[in-house]
Design an enzyme around this catalytic site. Structure first.
Site, short mmCIF file in Angstrom:
data_model
loop_
_atom_site.label_atom_id
_atom_site.label_comp_id
_atom_site.label_asym_id
_atom_site.label_seq_id
_atom_site.Cartn_x
_atom_site.Cartn_y
_atom_site.Cartn_z
N LYS A 160 30.74 46.93 51.83
CA LYS A 160 29.77 47.38 52.88
C LYS A 160 28.82 45.95 52.95
O LYS A 160 29.06 44.91 52.03
CB LYS A 160 28.86 48.40 52.47
CG LYS A 160 29.57 49.78 52.34
CD LYS A 160 28.92 50.65 53.07
CE LYS A 160 29.84 51.88 53.43
NZ LYS A 160 29.68 52.88 52.25
N ASP A 204 32.55 33.57 36.03
CA ASP A 204 33.81 32.59 36.08
C ASP A 204 32.99 31.13 36.58
O ASP A 204 32.74 31.26 37.73
CB ASP A 204 34.62 32.93 37.01
CG ASP A 204 35.58 33.97 36.15
OD1 ASP A 204 36.41 33.80 35.08
OD2 ASP A 204 35.75 35.37 36.77
N HIS A 214 32.22 39.15 33.15
CA HIS A 214 32.07 37.79 32.77
C HIS A 214 31.66 37.08 34.06
O HIS A 214 31.61 37.71 35.14
CB HIS A 214 33.24 37.43 32.21
CG HIS A 214 34.45 37.39 33.04
ND1 HIS A 214 35.30 38.56 33.02
CD2 HIS A 214 34.96 36.56 33.97
CE1 HIS A 214 36.10 38.28 33.71
NE2 HIS A 214 36.16 37.21 34.29
N HIS A 240 32.06 38.48 37.86
CA HIS A 240 33.58 39.21 37.83
C HIS A 240 33.62 40.52 36.82
O HIS A 240 33.48 40.35 35.43
CB HIS A 240 34.58 38.15 37.50
CG HIS A 240 35.97 38.98 37.49
ND1 HIS A 240 37.11 38.17 37.29
CD2 HIS A 240 36.14 39.93 38.06
CE1 HIS A 240 38.26 38.81 37.56
NE2 HIS A 240 37.78 40.03 38.33
MN MN Z 1 37.54 36.18 35.88
#
Ligand code: MN
Length: 285
Positions: free
Chosen positions: A206, A61, A59, A53
């Site tokens: 894309k 997740d 980070h 992310h």
């Molecule tokens: Mn996150």
């Protein structure tokens, strides 16, 4: 009553309650993130996903399926295959299981705005996960596409976060999957396990659409999963119908077939909900 004996609807209600924080933080008119409404495929084994992310701070997740939701941690530096590394894993709110298929872009200005890649996914197990979560000492094994072997999540004792103790450490246990020092190049494997795309491709909307893993066939999965709140068909559709949109605009507006020709059923038909208005419609009858 043990969880297994609960009825389906009561399990759903429990999961919904656990997801209230998740829902409060998000405006589903503006983000394409799942709201937890999409049914997930049943699985005998518990599933996990790791989403890379690129938000305010990059980070990873980590999400472990447990009791109808994803227990979630933001691992600031990402997982490491070197047992010397103790990676900070900040516990965040439980996420809905359909979130495990989300890859795309959360619009800027929304909670968690940025690009999300399905970096790894698969199955996890632990001897006594209930106790592990409670004690803050969860030993588990991963059977993912990138990550394998045994791991531990330990809750830190001296957490200054107002006694909430959200900080955990993610550590690789010693086994055949350990890679120490320079050999620890796992984060270089930087393509989506769901679509094969890079972060840049995902950000640009894309390439291939992600293959679903959590949701039943025909569920989510758009190459350009992004939600712009203020323009396009989607905004118009929403203005006419205030129902929170959990499907991208394209899924809601299948192309019209030529007059009199047979056509395939649309993948999704927006339900028409009642709207309270001031006066009755003008037409006769
Ligand atoms: Mn996150």
């Amino acid at each position: 009553m043990p969880p297994r004996e609960r009825s389906r609807s009561s399990r759903f209600a429990v999961a919904l309650k656990k997801l209230s924080t998740y829902r409060k933080k998000r405006d589903f008119d503006k983000t394409a993130e799942p709201s937890g409404d999409t049914p997930v495929a049943p699985s005998k084994q518990r599933r996990f996903v790791i989403q890379k992310h690129d938000a305010t701070r990059l980070h990873y997740d980590l999400r472990l399926e447990f009791d109808g939701v994803f227990k979630s941690w933001a691992v600031t530096k990402g997982p490491s295959l070197d047992p010397h590394d103790k990676r900070l894993a900040v516990e965040v709110e439980d996420h809905p299981l359909d979130y495990g298929d989300f890859e795309g872009t959360i619009p800027k200005g929304q909670y968690g705005g940025g690009t999300v890649m399905l970096w790894d996914r698969g199955y996890w197990e632990a001897e006594d996960p209930e106790r592990g979560f409670k004690k803050g000492d969860l030993k588990f094994t991963l059977q993912g596409e990138k990550l394998h072997g045994s791991w531990v999540l330990v809750r830190m004792r001296n957490d200054r976060n107002g006694g909430k103790r959200n900080n955990w450490l993610l550590i690789k246990h010693r086994d055949d999957f350990v890679r120490e020092g320079k050999a620890n190049t796992i984060l270089d494997e930087d393509k989506s396990v769901a679509s094969g795309r890079s972060m840049d491709q995902i950000a640009a909307g894309k390439g291939k659409a992600p293959k679903p893993f959590m949701t039943a066939k025909g569920g989510r999965g758009k190459a350009d999963a992004v939600w712009n709140s203020n323009r396009g068909d989607a905004a118009e559709a929403r203005a006419a119908n205030k129902k929170p949109a959990s499907q991208p605009a394209k899924a809601r507006a299948p192309a019209k077939p030529a007059k009199g020709r047979k056509a395939a059923m649309p993948e999704f038909v927006t339900p028409q909900l009642c709207t309270l208005v001031d006066r009755p419609p003008a037409g006769e009858g």
